[in-house]
Write an enzyme that holds these catalytic residues in place. Structure first.
Site, mmCIF file in Angstrom:
data_model
loop_
_atom_site.group_PDB
_atom_site.id
_atom_site.type_symbol
_atom_site.label_atom_id
_atom_site.label_comp_id
_atom_site.label_asym_id
_atom_site.label_seq_id
_atom_site.Cartn_x
_atom_site.Cartn_y
_atom_site.Cartn_z
ATOM 1 C CG ASP A 110 -1.769 1.197 1.380
ATOM 2 O OD1 ASP A 110 -2.280 1.657 0.348
ATOM 3 O OD2 ASP A 110 -1.934 1.698 2.503
ATOM 4 C CG LEU A 111 1.569 5.784 -1.685
ATOM 5 C CD1 LEU A 111 3.055 5.543 -1.927
ATOM 6 C CD2 LEU A 111 0.966 6.589 -2.828
ATOM 7 C CG ASP A 112 -1.826 7.404 1.030
ATOM 8 O OD1 ASP A 112 -0.804 7.854 0.502
ATOM 9 O OD2 ASP A 112 -2.971 7.628 0.602
ATOM 10 C CB THR A 128 -0.107 11.184 1.684
ATOM 11 O OG1 THR A 128 -0.861 9.979 1.516
ATOM 12 C CG2 THR A 128 1.215 11.079 0.951
ATOM 13 C CE LYS A 174 -4.471 4.612 8.359
ATOM 14 N NZ LYS A 174 -3.695 4.330 9.597
ATOM 15 C CB SER A 225 -1.879 3.007 -3.599
ATOM 16 O OG SER A 225 -2.454 4.187 -3.083
ATOM 17 C CB ALA A 226 -7.352 3.314 -2.441
ATOM 18 C CE LYS A 237 -5.796 -1.049 -1.012
ATOM 19 N NZ LYS A 237 -4.637 -0.317 -0.454
ATOM 20 C CD GLU A 296 -3.412 -1.721 2.814
ATOM 21 O OE1 GLU A 296 -3.426 -0.894 3.754
ATOM 22 O OE2 GLU A 296 -3.945 -1.509 1.707
ATOM 23 C CG ASP A 297 -1.592 2.264 6.836
ATOM 24 O OD1 ASP A 297 -2.054 1.967 5.716
ATOM 25 O OD2 ASP A 297 -1.705 3.392 7.347
#
Length: 223
Positions: A8-10, A16, A44, A115-116, A146, A170-171
């Site tokens: 995932d990104l964020d 971000t 999130k 990432s979404a 997601k 993932e977070d």
């Protein structure tokens, strides 16, 4: 056998979340809906349009706008967010991530992004990490956000890897559910009490350890 890591990104590669919060807060203020950082946590890992729907429900305004008006709102939020993230640079890479990416690459394992965010490629470019990724899943082509596993499956397909041989990082709770439903090994980053469905959880990105993840994956596979 591990053939790919899909991130995932964020909250995993960079943080971000505050930029998203500021952008959503600005939109909420225009609509007369006051949102705080605690509410922002519920957004999130989910798509822009779903986030907007949650905000409108939170403000009891879910029936006040047409689909076209909602699309414009989401676009306005995104334009503000894009302005905010223009200053992201390599200094904003979360601790431990560069080392983990290097360890993965040095073991000839592919790296993907799920990432979404529709701005994921731009963020990676600003971070100087785009070349580290073998495939970036296009969130704009996903019909389901997601916790649906679609974007993780898209990333695995783009990498040419069977999902069962992928590790997802993932977070967010929705992201862990997506990884699990994609039949991948799930690595959570954050509070173990909320990410308990993950196969393994690290309290923060600086604790992420390639060797430890591989050992636990192998143990889990042999169980």
């Amino acid at each position: 056998m591990i053939e790919a890591f899909i991130f995932d990104l964020d909250g995993v590669i960079t943080d971000t979340a505050n930029y998203h919060y500021l952008a959503w807060k600005a939109l909420g203020d225009k609509l007369g809906i006051k949102i705080d950082e605690e509410f922002n946590e519920t957004l999130k890992g989910i798509s822009r349009m779903e986030s907007l729907e949650r905000i409108l429900i939170y403000g009891n305004k879910q029936n006040d706008f047409t689909v076209k008006e909602k699309e414009k709102m989401a676009n306005d939020k995104n334009q503000y967010y894009v302005e905010l993230i223009k200053n992201i640079s390599p200094k904003d890479i979360l601790p431990g991530i560069e080392k983990l990416l290097k360890d993965i690459k040095s073991n000839n394992i592919k790296i993907g992004l799920a990432s979404a965010s529709k701005n994921a490629t731009m963020v990676l470019e600003n971070l100087g990490l785009k070349e580290s990724f073998d495939f970036i899943a296009d969130a704009s082509k996903c019909k389901n956000s997601k916790p649906n596993p679609e974007i993780f499956l898209m990333a695995a397909k783009g990498l040419g890897i069977n999902p069962i041989n992928c590790i997802g990082v993932e977070d967010a709770i929705a992201g862990i559910d997506a990884i699990n439903d994609a039949n991948m090994y799930s690595v959570g980053v954050g509070d173990e009490s909320s990410l308990g469905k993950a196969n393994i959880v690290f309290s923060d990105t600086n604790k992420l350890n390639f060797k430890y993840i591989v050992e636990n994956y192998s143990c889990c596979s042999n169980c």
